[in-house]
Design an enzyme around this catalytic site. Structure first.
Site, PDB file in Angstrom:
ATOM      1  N   LYS A   1       0.834  -1.213   0.000  1.00 57.46           N
ATOM      2  CA  LYS A   1       0.000   0.000   0.000  1.00 57.46           C
ATOM      3  C   LYS A   1       0.865   1.259   0.000  1.00 57.46           C
ATOM      4  O   LYS A   1       0.455   2.292  -0.513  1.00 57.46           O
ATOM      5  CB  LYS A   1      -0.929   0.031   1.221  1.00 57.46           C
ATOM      6  CG  LYS A   1      -1.908  -1.118   1.276  1.00 57.46           C
ATOM      7  CD  LYS A   1      -3.339  -0.675   1.066  1.00 57.46           C
ATOM      8  CE  LYS A   1      -4.255  -1.856   1.130  1.00 57.46           C
ATOM      9  NZ  LYS A   1      -5.361  -1.933   0.294  1.00 57.46           N
TER      10      LYS A   1
ATOM     11  N   LYS B   1      -3.895  -8.281  -7.378  1.00 54.12           N
ATOM     12  CA  LYS B   1      -5.121  -8.732  -6.726  1.00 54.12           C
ATOM     13  C   LYS B   1      -6.314  -7.874  -7.147  1.00 54.12           C
ATOM     14  O   LYS B   1      -6.162  -6.666  -7.320  1.00 54.12           O
ATOM     15  CB  LYS B   1      -4.929  -8.615  -5.206  1.00 54.12           C
ATOM     16  CG  LYS B   1      -6.007  -9.304  -4.397  1.00 54.12           C
ATOM     17  CD  LYS B   1      -5.852  -9.037  -2.917  1.00 54.12           C
ATOM     18  CE  LYS B   1      -6.563  -7.785  -2.515  1.00 54.12           C
ATOM     19  NZ  LYS B   1      -6.925  -7.670  -1.107  1.00 54.12           N
TER      20      LYS B   1
ATOM     21  N   LYS C   1     -10.979  -3.467  -4.177  1.00 52.07           N
ATOM     22  CA  LYS C   1     -11.978  -2.389  -4.242  1.00 52.07           C
ATOM     23  C   LYS C   1     -11.350  -1.063  -4.630  1.00 52.07           C
ATOM     24  O   LYS C   1     -11.966  -0.234  -5.267  1.00 52.07           O
ATOM     25  CB  LYS C   1     -12.571  -2.092  -2.862  1.00 52.07           C
ATOM     26  CG  LYS C   1     -13.208  -3.164  -2.156  1.00 52.07           C
ATOM     27  CD  LYS C   1     -13.701  -2.593  -0.814  1.00 52.07           C
ATOM     28  CE  LYS C   1     -13.631  -3.649   0.240  1.00 52.07           C
ATOM     29  NZ  LYS C   1     -12.399  -3.629   1.020  1.00 52.07           N
TER      30      LYS C   1
HETATM   31  N1  AQP Z   1      -9.128 -10.425  -4.755  1.00 51.36           N
HETATM   32  C1  AQP Z   1      -9.538 -11.102  -3.680  1.00 51.36           C
HETATM   33  N2  AQP Z   1      -9.598 -12.443  -3.709  1.00 51.36           N
HETATM   34  C2  AQP Z   1     -10.015 -13.149  -2.637  1.00 51.36           C
HETATM   35  N3  AQP Z   1     -10.410 -12.568  -1.476  1.00 51.36           N
HETATM   36  C3  AQP Z   1     -10.370 -11.220  -1.411  1.00 51.36           C
HETATM   37  N4  AQP Z   1     -10.696 -10.340  -0.432  1.00 51.36           N
HETATM   38  C4  AQP Z   1     -10.490  -9.091  -0.878  1.00 51.36           C
HETATM   39  N5  AQP Z   1     -10.044  -9.104  -2.150  1.00 51.36           N
HETATM   40  C5  AQP Z   1      -9.952 -10.417  -2.496  1.00 51.36           C
HETATM   41  C6  AQP Z   1     -11.192 -10.746   0.865  1.00 51.36           C
HETATM   42  O1  AQP Z   1     -12.298  -9.922   1.213  1.00 51.36           O
HETATM   43  C7  AQP Z   1     -12.308  -9.731   2.617  1.00 51.36           C
HETATM   44  C8  AQP Z   1     -12.465  -8.283   2.936  1.00 51.36           C
HETATM   45  O2  AQP Z   1     -11.317  -7.595   2.609  1.00 51.36           O
HETATM   46  P1  AQP Z   1     -11.006  -6.182   3.225  1.00 51.36           P
HETATM   47  O3  AQP Z   1     -11.933  -5.188   2.717  1.00 51.36           O
HETATM   48  O4  AQP Z   1     -10.966  -6.248   4.697  1.00 51.36           O
HETATM   49  O5  AQP Z   1      -9.537  -5.947   2.770  1.00 51.36           O
HETATM   50  P2  AQP Z   1      -8.762  -6.254   1.464  1.00 51.36           P
HETATM   51  O6  AQP Z   1      -8.355  -7.673   1.435  1.00 51.36           O
HETATM   52  O7  AQP Z   1      -7.632  -5.243   1.431  1.00 51.36           O
HETATM   53  O8  AQP Z   1      -9.810  -5.984   0.316  1.00 51.36           O
HETATM   54  P3  AQP Z   1      -9.655  -5.075  -0.937  1.00 51.36           P
HETATM   55  O9  AQP Z   1     -10.885  -5.255  -1.757  1.00 51.36           O
HETATM   56  O10 AQP Z   1      -8.340  -5.318  -1.597  1.00 51.36           O
HETATM   57  O11 AQP Z   1      -9.725  -3.648  -0.284  1.00 51.36           O
HETATM   58  P4  AQP Z   1      -8.774  -2.401  -0.439  1.00 51.36           P
HETATM   59  O12 AQP Z   1      -8.726  -2.109  -1.909  1.00 51.36           O
HETATM   60  O13 AQP Z   1      -9.441  -1.332   0.355  1.00 51.36           O
HETATM   61  O14 AQP Z   1      -7.451  -2.786   0.139  1.00 51.36           O
HETATM   62  C9  AQP Z   1     -11.039 -10.361   3.186  1.00 51.36           C
HETATM   63  O15 AQP Z   1     -11.350 -11.636   3.712  1.00 51.36           O
HETATM   64  C10 AQP Z   1     -10.172 -10.447   1.965  1.00 51.36           C
HETATM   65  O16 AQP Z   1      -9.186 -11.442   2.082  1.00 51.36           O
END
Ligand code: AQP
Length: 327
Positions: free
Chosen positions: A111, A194, A197
């Protein structure tokens, strides 16, 4: 009985990655043990976000939780910020994790890799500390996470060992549970990244209409060679689509690869898009119905009451153990 804890950060519109890696498993947890599923709104503040977006994303996630089959009678569903024990335990446990450990966290490095030091808030650095507090408050034994969060649960386990060694058996040891399929869904335009969001391009959002979802699948980046074979290194785009298909179908990647062996890419993508329709159209209909009746948000208030009861008990135990005078 197992205590299961999971959450999603309201940082943006939820993606297919969030559905496959998290939401799609939530319903099963409530039959496997006592489950606590929350909206990690304090974590969402670790990177800049507009207040109105944070509020809307939080409401949306609550509706997605219900649409995924969470039953508030079986699952404690709440907002992290409604339970002040998260911040209070965070203030204590931060003293038992070290800078060197936090600096090594892959998510922090990812990040912050493109940010100047002056733009990196303390919160993103200390993210795993708050996450440890979240887990420990509910004495969670199982923490289902995607691959990228497993490292944070490991750090939490180190913290438990360290803390309990010093004060006795106070904190419960959690365990990360990473799904065998779908733990890391990759971007459709760049399968080396990955699906996230916060990354707007090439990702399927749960609020996309079926036509848009299909278009994104049909134009997903694929690899050399005209037909399907599973090769995670040589054909990461196809591997990702196989992973998506297998997760939605409840099968294994091997099984999906066998089913589509030799298919031309266009034909295979069409099958993935059809599968997506099959799962997402009814899911979206449930979401639309829930969001139309504003009273659904009430479940978060009731959930917070139950969450506070459990969290405050653990907090008190920790406060006593470290020597805070509880008067
Ligand atoms: N690409 C992914 N594949 C599988 N699992 C995923 N998760 C997120 N992206 C994927 C799972 O969703 C849950 C919630 O995630 P989070 O919002 O707490 O954090 P994150 O993993 O950082 O999700 P994002 O979408 O990538 O958010 P941002 O962009 O804000 O950092 C978790 O169980 C995560 O593993």
């Amino acid at each position: 009985m197992e205590r299961i804890l999971s959450a999603i950060k309201p940082t943006g519109k939820l993606t297919l990655g969030n559905y496959i890696g998290a939401l799609s498993h939530f319903k099963d947890f409530q039959d496997q043990g006592e489950s606590f599923i929350f909206i990690a709104d304090l974590h969402a503040l670790t990177l800049p976000i507009e207040p109105e977006d944070l509020r809307n994303n939080s409401r949306d996630i609550a509706a997605f939780y219900l649409a995924s089959g969470l039953d508030p009678k079986k699952t404690t569903m709440f907002l992290q910020s409604s339970v002040s024990a998260h911040a209070e335990l965070n203030a204590i446990v931060q003293n038992y994790l070290y800078m060197g450990e936090l600096k090594r966290m892959t998510q922090f490095k990812d990040k912050c890799s493109k940010m100047a030091d002056t733009a990196i808030g303390m919160g993103i650095f200390a993210y795993p500390v708050l996450m440890a507090a979240d887990i420990l408050l509910y004495e969670a034994t199982e923490v289902p996470v995607g691959e990228d969060q497993a490292q944070h649960v490991e750090l939490c386990r180190d913290l438990v060992r360290r803390f309990n060694h010093r004060y006795g058996e106070i904190l419960k040891m959690p365990k990360a549970v990473v799904p065998k399929v779908g733990a890391r869904i990759m971007s459709l335009t760049d399968p080396s990244k990955k699906m996230s969001k916060s990354d707007q391009k090439g990702d399927i959002f749960l609020l996309d209409d079926p036509k848009t979802m299909r278009k994104k699948i049909m134009s997903a980046k694929t690899d050399m060679g005209p037909t399907v074979t599973d090769d995670p290194v040589g054909k990461p785009g196809i591997h990702n689509l196989l992973n998506i298909y297998a997760s939605l179908d409840g099968t294994t990647i091997e099984e999906a690869a066998k089913r589509f062996e030799g298919f031309r890419y266009g034909e295979f993508k069409k099958a993935v898009a059809d599968k997506l329709d099959e799962v997402m159209i009814p899911f979206r209909a449930r979401y639309d119905q829930i969001i139309a009746d504003k009273s659904y948000i009430e479940v978060l208030r009731q959930g917070a009451e139950r969450a506070r009861e459990v969290a405050n008990k653990t907090l008190r135990k920790v406060q006593e153990a470290v020597g805070l005078l509880l008067i």
